[in-house]
Design an enzyme around this catalytic site. Structure first.
Site, short mmCIF file in Angstrom:
data_model
loop_
_atom_site.label_atom_id
_atom_site.label_comp_id
_atom_site.label_asym_id
_atom_site.label_seq_id
_atom_site.Cartn_x
_atom_site.Cartn_y
_atom_site.Cartn_z
N HIS A 19 11.07 3.20 -4.50
CA HIS A 19 10.20 2.20 -5.11
C HIS A 19 10.47 2.06 -6.61
O HIS A 19 10.81 0.99 -7.09
CB HIS A 19 8.73 2.59 -4.91
N ASP A 23 3.66 6.15 2.98
CA ASP A 23 3.93 4.73 2.80
C ASP A 23 3.47 4.03 4.06
O ASP A 23 3.67 4.53 5.18
CB ASP A 23 5.42 4.46 2.55
#
Length: 547
Positions: free
Chosen positions: A23, A77
């Protein structure tokens, strides 16, 4: 990992734990690079494998190198259910839940209802796995999978490869489902053989007499190319209905559509052609394995020659890390979320589609039915993939030799005292249905580097809805938030609970909560409360005092 350290257990107690950097990879300051250094050192010390920056998106790499049929996977996630593509029960959770599990603690969840999705027939040319999950989103909505597990069955399953199945299980998160799973069969074996992991395979399928809470039947042969309109993954229509809307940006990638098959197909469609002069097109390979293979087989050269901008293997534009569209632009993406402002441009209009639809838009400059491009190319995957795990670092054999490295942006985790017998305060904010964790705690290159610094990141709570919220919350000494249906949908981003807790938010009243966000609120001492009578939502105004 800061939370795991705080627990005080020296080594993880799981069969396998892997730390991924995918990310926060845009290094515009020291913050992200410092976090990478911390993550690598803490993984080495505590028995965790470390997938280096550039090695790929966690879900793609895990599917390729670690996913095993019949195992369970917990990931911090929301798109962790991608692992269901290889017959794995993979569940997204908040970071604290994952930290506790790594320490040997149990993971609690309400047993989900099991929904059977029966696939019949076979996809026609130019119709893809992405269209299957978009069809289900159109049918069931973003709330349709809440409290449910989706199990795929039927003769149509055998026609789908593991990468195609993973696209479908990945976006089961957008249904709100706890997880999604495919059986483990010959397609699964072929995928694992190609990865050099045939020993990890075993056949798994539902019992013949298995019972389900409900059944949804999908005739694959009747599906057409679809697209999700702004600003929700369930606003799905047929591409042909949009009457060739002009497009300014196209992005292929994300954990939904960045497999070798997806990018080989993209390259085949672009070969010998040129991206429309009014379109900026990017491609993000899902893993270093995919990147290396397309560079060797010529697919990468074909895309570069067509005018594609190639990004590194990571989440990138999907999480608002670079490639924000121009003002008011239409961006067509093979991603999984199109929430308002998530791209980094608040007034951009993001459409979600298959790689086929993305390429058609890139070539024509319009949202075009891809069937107009002519004959559908055949993409054949090699029986063996390039396997090079040097981007995944094993933990240290002697943890005593490892020093955990902390940069100045890494701050201690804030905590909250136990809740008292009563709570009182003002309603700091009242919001509508389907508020996402992006609304509560925005993503993007400006904010995400602050994830290890809760005091700093808390200044952006509800920034896209009411930028005065942090200041008002602190002045009021905390208070409550009132929300509608499906409050906290989307990303598992626990900062959407952690940062409001730091600002003094004591409780959230809502008509209903998304599963992961509700757990995150509890984990950080914010009381999630649902209305007994939904009309009570209308009776409570912002600024009201509650006890």
């Amino acid at each position: 990992y800061l939370q795991f350290e705080a627990i005080g257990i020296p080594r993880v107690k799981t069969d396998l734990s892997v730390s991924y950097v995918d990310h926060n990879m845009l290094q515009t300051g020291f913050e992200n690079a410092d976090d990478h250094r911390y993550l690598q050192s803490v993984a080495a010390k505590h028995g965790i494998y470390f997938s280096r920056p550039g090695n790929g998106i966690c879900h793609q790499v895990h599917l390729e190198r670690f996913g095993k049929p019949g195992t369970t996977l917990l990931g911090s996630d929301s798109h962790t259910p991608t692992g269901g593509g290889v017959g794995q029960i993979a569940i997204g959770a908040g970071g604290l839940d994952v930290a506790v599990a790594m320490g040997g603690g149990p993971f609690f969840l309400t047993c989900p209802k099991v929904v059977r999705v029966e696939l019949k027939g076979k996809l026609k040319p130019w119709v893809s796995a992405k269209d299957i999950i978009l069809h289900l989103l159109r049918t069931l909505t973003v709330k349709g999978g809440v409290g449910k597990m989706v199990e795929y069955t039927g003769p149509g399953v055998a026609t789908l490869s593991v990468p195609e199945r993973a696209t479908i299980t990945n976006m089961g998160a957008e249904l709100g489902a706890t997880s999604s799973v495919f059986p483990s069969d010959k397609q699964t074996l072929a995928f694992l053989k190609a990865q050099g992991r045939a020993k990890d395979w075993k056949a798994l399928a539902a019992d013949i007499k298995a019972s389900y809470e409900e059944t949804v039947t999908v005739d694959l042969s009747k599906l057409e190319p679809l697209v999700a309109q702004p600003h929700s993954p369930d606003k799905v229509v047929e591409v042909k209905s949009l009457k060739e809307l002009p497009v300014q940006q196209v992005c292929v990638g994300s954990c939904t559509n960045s497999s070798l098959r997806d990018l080989m197909l993209t390259a085949r469609l672009l070969k010998g052609k040129q991206v429309h002069p009014g379109v900026s097109m990017t491609v993000s390979p899902g893993s270093r394995q995919v990147f290396e293979m397309i560079s060797k087989n010529g697919a990468l050269a074909d895309m570069v020659a067509a005018g594609v901008r190639v990004l590194e293997s990571g989440c990138g534009p999907c999480i608002g890390m670079g490639q924000s569209p121009s003002s008011g632009a239409v961006s067509v993406r093979s991603f999984n979320r199109n929430f308002e402002g998530r791209s980094g441009t608040k007034d951009a209009k993001v459409f979600l589609a298959s790689p086929e639809v993305c390429v058609a838009a890139a070539l024509t400059g319009k949202l075009t039915d891809p069937r107009k491009l002519g004959a559908y190319p055949k993409v054949t995957l090699p029986p063996k993939f390039t396997v090079d795990d040097r981007g995944i670092l094993p933990p240290a054999k002697d943890p005593k030799t490892v020093e955990v490295l902390r940069g100045p942006n890494i701050k201690p985790l804030p905590t909250r005292e136990a809740l008292g017998d009563s709570l009182s305060g003002v309603v700091l904010l009242k919001v509508v249905d389907n508020i996402t964790t992006d609304h509560i705690m925005m993503a993007g290159a400006k904010v995400l580097p602050l994830r290890s610094n809760i005091p700093a990141i808390s200044e952006y709570v509800f920034y896209t809805i009411d930028p005065t919220f942090p200041k008002r919350a602190k002045e009021a000494g905390g208070g409550f938030v009132v929300g509608g249906e499906n409050y906290g949908q989307g990303s598992s981003r626990e900062h959407a609970a952690l940062a409001p807790m730091y600002l003094g938010v004591k409780g959230v009243w809502a008509k209903s909560f998304a599963r992961i966000h509700r757990s995150n609120l509890i984990n950080f001492g914010i009381l999630p409360m649902t209305f007994v009578t939904l009309s009570d939502y209308d009776e409570i105004a912002q600024g009201a005092k509650l006890e």
